[in-house]
Design an enzyme around this catalytic site. Sequence first.
Site, PDB file in Angstrom:
ATOM      1  N   GLY A  96     -18.089  25.100 -77.763  1.00 54.20           N
ATOM      2  CA  GLY A  96     -17.504  24.678 -79.027  1.00 54.20           C
ATOM      3  C   GLY A  96     -17.997  23.312 -79.457  1.00 54.20           C
ATOM      4  O   GLY A  96     -19.197  23.016 -79.451  1.00 54.20           O
ATOM      5  N   SER A  97     -17.055  22.435 -79.780  1.00 54.47           N
ATOM      6  CA  SER A  97     -17.407  21.143 -80.366  1.00 54.47           C
ATOM      7  C   SER A  97     -17.984  20.139 -79.387  1.00 54.47           C
ATOM      8  O   SER A  97     -18.393  19.040 -79.805  1.00 54.47           O
ATOM      9  CB  SER A  97     -16.188  20.544 -81.071  1.00 54.47           C
ATOM     10  OG  SER A  97     -15.921  21.244 -82.266  1.00 54.47           O
ATOM     11  N   ILE A  98     -18.074  20.469 -78.108  1.00 58.22           N
ATOM     12  CA  ILE A  98     -18.866  19.617 -77.209  1.00 58.22           C
ATOM     13  C   ILE A  98     -20.333  19.682 -77.620  1.00 58.22           C
ATOM     14  O   ILE A  98     -21.139  18.834 -77.227  1.00 58.22           O
ATOM     15  CB  ILE A  98     -18.638  20.003 -75.738  1.00 58.22           C
ATOM     16  CG1 ILE A  98     -17.197  19.683 -75.339  1.00 58.22           C
ATOM     17  CG2 ILE A  98     -19.589  19.258 -74.804  1.00 58.22           C
ATOM     18  CD1 ILE A  98     -16.848  20.060 -73.902  1.00 58.22           C
ATOM     19  N   LYS A 100     -21.246  18.792 -80.407  1.00 53.01           N
ATOM     20  CA  LYS A 100     -21.433  17.593 -81.229  1.00 53.01           C
ATOM     21  C   LYS A 100     -22.003  16.422 -80.419  1.00 53.01           C
ATOM     22  O   LYS A 100     -22.960  15.777 -80.872  1.00 53.01           O
ATOM     23  CB  LYS A 100     -20.124  17.213 -81.920  1.00 53.01           C
ATOM     24  CG  LYS A 100     -19.660  18.243 -82.959  1.00 53.01           C
ATOM     25  CD  LYS A 100     -18.322  17.856 -83.575  1.00 53.01           C
ATOM     26  CE  LYS A 100     -17.900  18.826 -84.683  1.00 53.01           C
ATOM     27  NZ  LYS A 100     -17.562  20.168 -84.185  1.00 53.01           N
ATOM     28  N   TYR A 187     -11.782  15.575 -89.796  1.00 48.11           N
ATOM     29  CA  TYR A 187     -12.647  16.261 -88.845  1.00 48.11           C
ATOM     30  C   TYR A 187     -13.343  17.450 -89.499  1.00 48.11           C
ATOM     31  O   TYR A 187     -12.719  18.252 -90.203  1.00 48.11           O
ATOM     32  CB  TYR A 187     -11.830  16.742 -87.648  1.00 48.11           C
ATOM     33  CG  TYR A 187     -12.669  17.287 -86.524  1.00 48.11           C
ATOM     34  CD1 TYR A 187     -13.184  16.431 -85.552  1.00 48.11           C
ATOM     35  CD2 TYR A 187     -12.957  18.639 -86.436  1.00 48.11           C
ATOM     36  CE1 TYR A 187     -13.962  16.928 -84.512  1.00 48.11           C
ATOM     37  CE2 TYR A 187     -13.740  19.141 -85.410  1.00 48.11           C
ATOM     38  CZ  TYR A 187     -14.243  18.283 -84.458  1.00 48.11           C
ATOM     39  OH  TYR A 187     -15.030  18.772 -83.437  1.00 48.11           O
TER      40      TYR A 187
END
Length: 374
Positions: A96-98, A100, A187
Site C-alpha cells: 500500500g502506501s509504504i 510512497k 492526504y
Amino acid sequence: MKLFLRLPVFLLLTLAVTAGAQPVPAPPATAPAPSRYAGVVAEARALAWRHYLEQGWPGLSIAVSVDGQTVWAEGFGYADLEQRVPVWPTTKFRIGSISKPLTAAAAALLYAEGRLDVDAPVQRYVPAFPEKRWPITTRQLGGHLAGIRHYRGDEFLLREHFATVADGLAIFAADTLLFEPGTRYSYTSYGWNLISAVIEGAAGQDFLRVMQERVFDPLGMRHTVADHVDSLIAQRVRFYVRDEAGRLVNAPFVDNSYKWAGGGFLSTTEDLLRFANAHLSGDFLPTEARALLFTEQRTRAGEGVGYGFGWALGTDDVGRRIVSHSGGSVGGTSILLIQPETSVVVVALVNLSGADLRLGREVLALFVEAVEEP
C-alpha cells in the site's frame, strides 16, 4: 529454557484450535537472534501470536533490525489459505502506501543531483498536466499540501489497466484543487501518482525503471516489484477481506497500475528492513536528500503537518522520535517504523484489508527499551 520459550505459542495454538482457527507453526527466523535480544524476541513472538490469533489474520510477516542487523524475522499463518502455503520472511505482500517512501527516495536522489527542483511548478516536468488556479510544486505534493484529491467512490477498487504513469493521471488531472496549495494538509495517493510523472520527466526514464535502477537494485531489494496482475510473481500472497459476517473471503480483483508510486508495490519484510536501514546511514542518500525527506513540512500559516516528504514524522508515548509509514491495500495492511536514535526498525505485513497493526508499535517499544537498557 526451550520449554519456557515455546509454552506461550503452545497455549495460543490451543486457543486457536478451540476457536476454530487453523494456524500453522511459524517458519524459522532468517537468522538466530543475538543472545542480547533472545528474551525480547520471545516476548515479541508471543505478542505476534496473540494479535494474529485474536484478530484472525490469514498471514503475518514481521521483522526487526537493530543497528542494521536483522534480529528477528518470522512468518505466521498462511500466504494462501486454500493451498495452506505458509508465510515466510520472503513472502511478498501488498504494501500500500509504504510505496510512497520508496518513491520518495528516488525523488530525493534526483533532487540531490540537481535534476529535480522540488519548488518548481510540476509542469516543468509534466507539461501535459493541466495548470490549475494556483501552481503546484513537487515539495507540496510530497507533503500532501498540494490540494490534489484522494480516492472517490469505488476508485480504490479500479480494475482497469493503465499502460503508463501518464495514463493514470487522467483519473484526477481535470479536477479542481481542493484548496490553495500550501494552506492545508490533505492526504492523497493521487498526489504521488503525479510525483511519479515528475520523476519520469526529471530522470528521462520510465518510473518503474527509475525505481529499479536507483532504489531497488542498489539496496539489494530483490523481492520488491510492481504488483502486475498479469504476471507470475513468485511468493506473492493471496489477498483477503472480511465479508459482512466477518468471515475471511478472497479480495475483489483490482489492478493497481494507476498508482504504482502511491500504493502499487509488493515487497517483503526483509527488503523493507534494507530500505529503512539505508536511511539510517549516509551511504545511500546524501545529506540534502535526507533533509528533504525528514524535515516536517508546514502550512503557509506555519502549522506543522507531521509529515516530511513521503514519511510520517511523530513521537511515541514517551516522546521518542518515530519515522514511519503505514499502508492499506485491497487485501493488504502494512506498517514500517523507525526509531532513529536507537536504530530500531520494525516492519509488519498482513494479507488482509483493514488489519489493526498496533502490533508494530508494541514490538518497536519492546526493542527500543531493550537497546536503551544499560
